[in-house]
Design a protein around this motif. Structure first.
Motif, PDB file in Angstrom:
ATOM      1  N   SER A  66       0.824  -1.202   0.000  1.00 18.34           N
ATOM      2  CA  SER A  66       0.000   0.000   0.000  1.00 18.34           C
ATOM      3  C   SER A  66       0.860   1.255   0.000  1.00 18.34           C
ATOM      4  CB  SER A  66      -0.918  -0.016   1.225  1.00 18.34           C
ATOM      5  OG  SER A  66      -1.681   1.167   1.307  1.00 18.34           O
ATOM      6  N   ALA A  67       1.937   1.241   0.791  1.00 14.98           N
ATOM      7  CA  ALA A  67       2.817   2.409   0.854  1.00 14.98           C
ATOM      8  C   ALA A  67       3.520   2.634  -0.481  1.00 14.98           C
ATOM      9  CB  ALA A  67       3.841   2.225   1.972  1.00 14.98           C
ATOM     10  N   LEU A  68       4.006   1.556  -1.104  1.00 15.33           N
ATOM     11  CA  LEU A  68       4.687   1.694  -2.395  1.00 15.33           C
ATOM     12  C   LEU A  68       3.745   2.285  -3.446  1.00 15.33           C
ATOM     13  CD1 LEU A  68       6.704  -1.660  -2.578  1.00 15.33           C
ATOM     14  CD2 LEU A  68       7.634   0.637  -2.249  1.00 15.33           C
ATOM     15  N   ASP A  69       2.498   1.868  -3.400  1.00 16.23           N
ATOM     16  CA  ASP A  69       1.509   2.414  -4.317  1.00 16.23           C
ATOM     17  C   ASP A  69       1.389   3.928  -4.149  1.00 16.23           C
ATOM     18  OD1 ASP A  69      -0.843   2.094  -6.204  1.00 16.23           O
ATOM     19  OD2 ASP A  69      -1.874   2.917  -4.453  1.00 16.23           O
ATOM     20  N   GLN A  70       1.435   4.388  -2.895  1.00 17.58           N
ATOM     21  CA  GLN A  70       1.334   5.820  -2.617  1.00 17.58           C
ATOM     22  C   GLN A  70       2.623   6.566  -2.922  1.00 17.58           C
ATOM     23  OE1 GLN A  70      -1.597   7.336  -1.668  1.00 17.58           O
ATOM     24  NE2 GLN A  70      -2.425   5.285  -2.064  1.00 17.58           N
ATOM     25  N   PHE A  71       3.759   5.891  -2.778  1.00 18.05           N
ATOM     26  CA  PHE A  71       5.056   6.533  -2.980  1.00 18.05           C
ATOM     27  C   PHE A  71       5.390   6.735  -4.461  1.00 18.05           C
ATOM     28  CE2 PHE A  71       6.608   4.505   1.239  1.00 18.05           C
ATOM     29  CZ  PHE A  71       6.118   5.580   1.959  1.00 18.05           C
TER      30      PHE A  71
ATOM     31  N   LEU B 138       7.384  -2.498  -9.821  1.00 16.18           N
ATOM     32  CA  LEU B 138       7.501  -2.431  -8.364  1.00 16.18           C
ATOM     33  C   LEU B 138       6.346  -3.082  -7.613  1.00 16.18           C
ATOM     34  CD1 LEU B 138       9.299  -1.251  -6.081  1.00 16.18           C
ATOM     35  CD2 LEU B 138       7.873   0.798  -6.152  1.00 16.18           C
ATOM     36  N   LEU B 139       5.152  -3.016  -8.165  1.00 10.62           N
ATOM     37  CA  LEU B 139       3.959  -3.433  -7.417  1.00 10.62           C
ATOM     38  C   LEU B 139       3.534  -4.860  -7.751  1.00 10.62           C
ATOM     39  CD1 LEU B 139       1.830  -0.167  -7.739  1.00 10.62           C
ATOM     40  CD2 LEU B 139       3.363  -0.837  -5.865  1.00 10.62           C
ATOM     41  N   GLY B 140       2.880  -5.490  -6.792  1.00 12.79           N
ATOM     42  CA  GLY B 140       2.207  -6.753  -7.046  1.00 12.79           C
ATOM     43  C   GLY B 140       3.102  -7.965  -7.173  1.00 12.79           C
ATOM     44  N   GLY B 141       4.228  -7.978  -6.487  1.00 16.98           N
ATOM     45  CA  GLY B 141       5.071  -9.165  -6.576  1.00 16.98           C
ATOM     46  C   GLY B 141       6.254  -9.087  -5.645  1.00 16.98           C
ATOM     47  N   GLY B 142       6.893 -10.222  -5.448  1.00 12.45           N
ATOM     48  CA  GLY B 142       8.097 -10.257  -4.627  1.00 12.45           C
ATOM     49  C   GLY B 142       7.814 -10.601  -3.183  1.00 12.45           C
TER      50      GLY B 142
ATOM     51  N   THR C  41       9.008   6.856   9.233  1.00 12.12           N
ATOM     52  CA  THR C  41      10.395   6.805   8.783  1.00 12.12           C
ATOM     53  C   THR C  41      10.763   5.390   8.353  1.00 12.12           C
ATOM     54  OG1 THR C  41      10.949   8.586  10.325  1.00 12.12           O
ATOM     55  CG2 THR C  41      12.782   7.322   9.422  1.00 12.12           C
ATOM     56  N   VAL C  42      10.307   4.400   9.098  1.00 11.03           N
ATOM     57  CA  VAL C  42      10.551   3.006   8.726  1.00 11.03           C
ATOM     58  C   VAL C  42       9.918   2.700   7.375  1.00 11.03           C
ATOM     59  CG1 VAL C  42      10.076   0.607   9.339  1.00 11.03           C
ATOM     60  CG2 VAL C  42      10.784   2.196  11.098  1.00 11.03           C
ATOM     61  N   SER C  43       8.696   3.155   7.170  1.00  9.21           N
ATOM     62  CA  SER C  43       7.998   2.912   5.908  1.00  9.21           C
ATOM     63  C   SER C  43       8.739   3.539   4.731  1.00  9.21           C
ATOM     64  CB  SER C  43       6.572   3.458   5.992  1.00  9.21           C
ATOM     65  OG  SER C  43       5.854   3.189   4.813  1.00  9.21           O
ATOM     66  N   ARG C  44       9.241   4.755   4.925  1.00  8.14           N
ATOM     67  CA  ARG C  44       9.992   5.413   3.865  1.00  8.14           C
ATOM     68  C   ARG C  44      11.307   4.696   3.581  1.00  8.14           C
ATOM     69  NH1 ARG C  44       8.642  10.500   2.211  1.00  8.14           N
ATOM     70  NH2 ARG C  44       6.672  11.266   3.065  1.00  8.14           N
ATOM     71  N   ALA C  45      11.985   4.269   4.629  1.00  8.45           N
ATOM     72  CA  ALA C  45      13.234   3.534   4.429  1.00  8.45           C
ATOM     73  C   ALA C  45      12.989   2.216   3.711  1.00  8.45           C
ATOM     74  CB  ALA C  45      13.907   3.287   5.778  1.00  8.45           C
ATOM     75  N   ALA C  46      11.928   1.514   4.100  1.00 11.84           N
ATOM     76  CA  ALA C  46      11.591   0.248   3.458  1.00 11.84           C
ATOM     77  C   ALA C  46      11.228   0.455   1.993  1.00 11.84           C
ATOM     78  CB  ALA C  46      10.437  -0.420   4.201  1.00 11.84           C
ATOM     79  N   GLY C  47      10.433   1.490   1.722  1.00  8.60           N
ATOM     80  CA  GLY C  47      10.052   1.780   0.339  1.00  8.60           C
ATOM     81  C   GLY C  47      11.240   2.162  -0.514  1.00  8.60           C
ATOM     82  N   ALA C  48      12.118   2.997   0.022  1.00 12.37           N
ATOM     83  CA  ALA C  48      13.302   3.413  -0.732  1.00 12.37           C
ATOM     84  C   ALA C  48      14.185   2.225  -1.058  1.00 12.37           C
ATOM     85  CB  ALA C  48      14.078   4.457   0.067  1.00 12.37           C
ATOM     86  N   LEU C  49      14.393   1.352  -0.083  1.00 10.76           N
ATOM     87  CA  LEU C  49      15.252   0.192  -0.306  1.00 10.76           C
ATOM     88  C   LEU C  49      14.648  -0.754  -1.336  1.00 10.76           C
ATOM     89  CD1 LEU C  49      17.957  -0.869   0.787  1.00 10.76           C
ATOM     90  CD2 LEU C  49      16.652  -2.309   2.327  1.00 10.76           C
TER      91      LEU C  49
END
Length: 301
Positions: A23-28, A47-51, A72-80
């Motif tokens: 959900s966060a990646l979709d928003q990012f 990026l979405l829907g797999g892995g 901050t954790v969500s942003r770090a996870a999304g960036a990585l």
């Protein structure tokens, strides 16, 4: 983040975290309706829907260890994850590993075209640093340290360097030490970054804490690659979601080709034990990190 709820199983925690990451990646990401439409649609396709989202899971588990700020954790996870997926998009291209299947669907250069795939990787890399640079509720010096860590783990002294060594090693008789060095860069650098980024989302780390997390990440990073090599040699493409047997067909050095299948499996198990041992100073708060080490070694795909 709150303390571990012992009523929540690892499976439930993992599924909830993966859903939150999706959900966060979709928003990012920019919307596919935003110009340039094709590039943004392709970024979302990649990026979405797999892995398995192993790297974001590690970020969240390390953040939980130190009660880190959730955003901050969500942003770090999304960036990585953006950095990781950009590397996969480029790795699949004809100039590198030339693969047609990734996460159970056509690779980006197959679904779109090579030029778009190149731009998708470039854009995801830029988006990752934009995401981590914006909105984090932590001191600027620690935010800068997180950005520096992500850059170093991604570049020539990390993932890209490991990929370069990998490409140059096709057909060569690498020693076990040389193979380990390659994978500490290619796979291990981003996995270490995942663990440390999650912790830095909470606090500046003490030397002992950093040493323990580094030892854990080293063991998990190597175990991840050893298991990948085992699965490439034993599983089928449908199970893996990518083309099986690619390493052997390309005459690439692997743990299986150097050690053999059973010694490679034994090495993965030893690394799992090493990862558990490294977390001893943290006690039960490191439960999710231990469970992720188990997942890395015991996975079937």
């Amino acid at each position: 983040m709150t303390a571990i709820d012992h009523g929540v199983t690892f499976s439930d925690w993992m599924q909830a975290t993966q859903a939150g990451v999706e959900s966060a990646l979709d928003q990012f990401l920019p919307s596919a309706d935003t110009v340039p439409h094709k590039l943004h649609a392709a970024m979302r396709y990649a990026l979405l829907g797999g892995g398995k989202r192993v790297r974001p899971l590690l970020v969240f588990a390390a953040g939980e260890l130190f009660d880190a700020d959730p955003d901050t954790v969500s942003r770090a996870a999304g960036a990585l994850e953006m950095i990781h997926v950009y590397s996969l998009v480029h790795d699949d291209m004809p100039c590198m590993d030339d693969d047609a299947l990734r996460r159970g669907k056509p690779t980006v250069h197959i679904a779109y075209d090579e030029a778009t795939a190149l731009l998708v990787g470039d854009a995801l890399q830029s988006q990752a640093f934009t995401l981590l640079a914006e909105g984090a509720a932590i001191p600027p010096a620690r935010q800068m340290a997180m950005l520096r860590l992500l850059a170093q783990a991604s570049g020539s002294s990390g993932m890209c360097g490991g990929q370069a060594i990998d490409l140059d090693s096709v057909g060569l008789p690498l020693t076990l030490a040389q193979l380990e060095q390659m994978h500490q860069l290619k796979t291990g650098a981003l996995l270490r970054a995942a663990v440390v980024l999650g912790a830095l989302a909470s606090k500046d780390l003490e030397p002992g804490e950093m040493a323990a997390l580094n030892a854990y990440a080293r063991a998990v990073g190597l175990a991840f690659q050893v298991v990948d090599d085992v699965l490439d040699a034993t599983a089928d493409s449908a199970t893996l979601g990518k083309t099986a047997g690619k390493d052997a067909a390309a005459n690439k050095p692997t743990y299986v080709s150097i050690l053999g299948l059973e010694p490679s499996q034994a090495l993965a198990e030893q690394l799992r034990c090493d990862a558990h041992a490294a977390l001893a100073p943290f006690g039960d708060k490191a439960r999710r990190l231990r469970e992720l080490a188990d997942l890395v070694v015991q996975r079937k795909a």
